[in-house]
Design a protein around this motif. Structure first.
Motif, PDB file in Angstrom:
ATOM      1  N   SER A   9      36.807  56.064  -7.377  1.00 22.06           N
ATOM      2  CA  SER A   9      37.080  54.509  -7.350  1.00 22.06           C
ATOM      3  C   SER A   9      38.750  54.231  -7.384  1.00 22.06           C
ATOM      4  O   SER A   9      39.193  53.406  -6.525  1.00 22.06           O
ATOM      5  CB  SER A   9      36.440  53.626  -8.365  1.00 22.06           C
ATOM      6  N   LYS A  10      39.240  54.674  -8.370  1.00 17.70           N
ATOM      7  CA  LYS A  10      40.778  54.648  -8.546  1.00 17.70           C
ATOM      8  C   LYS A  10      41.403  55.083  -7.132  1.00 17.70           C
ATOM      9  O   LYS A  10      42.399  54.422  -6.984  1.00 17.70           O
ATOM     10  CB  LYS A  10      41.211  55.443  -9.690  1.00 17.70           C
ATOM     11  N   LEU A  51      32.222  50.250  -4.347  1.00 19.10           N
ATOM     12  CA  LEU A  51      30.878  50.947  -4.150  1.00 19.10           C
ATOM     13  C   LEU A  51      30.969  52.297  -4.986  1.00 19.10           C
ATOM     14  O   LEU A  51      29.874  52.680  -5.368  1.00 19.10           O
ATOM     15  CB  LEU A  51      30.808  51.051  -2.992  1.00 19.10           C
ATOM     16  N   ALA A  52      31.994  52.965  -5.237  1.00 18.87           N
ATOM     17  CA  ALA A  52      32.138  54.168  -5.913  1.00 18.87           C
ATOM     18  C   ALA A  52      31.670  54.069  -7.451  1.00 18.87           C
ATOM     19  O   ALA A  52      31.101  54.962  -7.898  1.00 18.87           O
ATOM     20  CB  ALA A  52      33.554  54.839  -5.799  1.00 18.87           C
ATOM     21  N   ASP A  57      28.036  54.797  -1.370  1.00 22.00           N
ATOM     22  CA  ASP A  57      29.379  54.911  -0.300  1.00 22.00           C
ATOM     23  C   ASP A  57      28.900  54.824   1.022  1.00 22.00           C
ATOM     24  O   ASP A  57      27.495  54.867   1.099  1.00 22.00           O
ATOM     25  CB  ASP A  57      29.780  56.398  -0.380  1.00 22.00           C
ATOM     26  N   PHE A  58      29.512  54.356   1.938  1.00 24.17           N
ATOM     27  CA  PHE A  58      29.209  54.519   3.221  1.00 24.17           C
ATOM     28  C   PHE A  58      30.779  55.110   3.945  1.00 24.17           C
ATOM     29  O   PHE A  58      31.682  54.684   3.593  1.00 24.17           O
ATOM     30  CB  PHE A  58      29.276  52.835   3.659  1.00 24.17           C
ATOM     31  N   LYS A  67      26.276  44.173   5.121  1.00 27.07           N
ATOM     32  CA  LYS A  67      25.305  43.895   4.472  1.00 27.07           C
ATOM     33  C   LYS A  67      25.313  44.080   2.756  1.00 27.07           C
ATOM     34  O   LYS A  67      25.111  43.381   2.191  1.00 27.07           O
ATOM     35  CB  LYS A  67      23.942  44.916   4.723  1.00 27.07           C
ATOM     36  N   LYS A  68      26.003  45.224   2.322  1.00 28.97           N
ATOM     37  CA  LYS A  68      26.014  45.418   1.041  1.00 28.97           C
ATOM     38  C   LYS A  68      27.246  44.400   0.410  1.00 28.97           C
ATOM     39  O   LYS A  68      27.020  43.787  -0.690  1.00 28.97           O
ATOM     40  CB  LYS A  68      26.624  46.923   0.890  1.00 28.97           C
ATOM     41  N   LEU A  69      28.362  44.088   1.235  1.00 33.33           N
ATOM     42  CA  LEU A  69      29.379  42.984   0.587  1.00 33.33           C
ATOM     43  C   LEU A  69      28.690  41.911   0.512  1.00 33.33           C
ATOM     44  O   LEU A  69      28.830  41.091  -0.288  1.00 33.33           O
ATOM     45  CB  LEU A  69      30.334  43.063   1.586  1.00 33.33           C
TER      46      LEU A  69
END
Length: 85
Positions: A9-10, A51-52, A57-58, A67-69
């Motif tokens: 993520s970082k 997402l991480a 993940d995508f 869609k996730k957003l």
């Protein structure tokens, strides 16, 4: 959440910041199309950073990411994810 996902993520957050910095430089030089491209990637990497943290993940730019957003936004989880960062 494990350290590997926090580290990922970082890294993605840093990619987002780099893309945003590049966009600003391109704007200063009048390259608005290039700036728009870099801004898109800043948002893309920023969202992958969030997402991480969810251990998801995508790998590609797809409708699944959109869609996730939208789902994160509707449930207010996006605001919480940003605030927790």
């Amino acid at each position: 959440m494990d350290e590997a996902h926090k580290s990922l993520s970082k890294h993605r957050y840093e990619q987002a910041l780099t893309s945003l910095s590049s966009a600003n430089l391109l704007i200063q030089h009048g390259d608005y199309e290039g700036a728009a491209n870099r801004t898109y990637y800043a948002v893309f990497h920023g969202m992958r950073s969030i997402l991480a943290l969810e251990e998801k993940d995508f790998s590609k730019h797809s409708a699944d990411l959109t869609k996730k957003l939208l789902a994160l936004h509707r449930t207010n989880d996006l605001n919480r994810a940003i605030e927790d960062e």
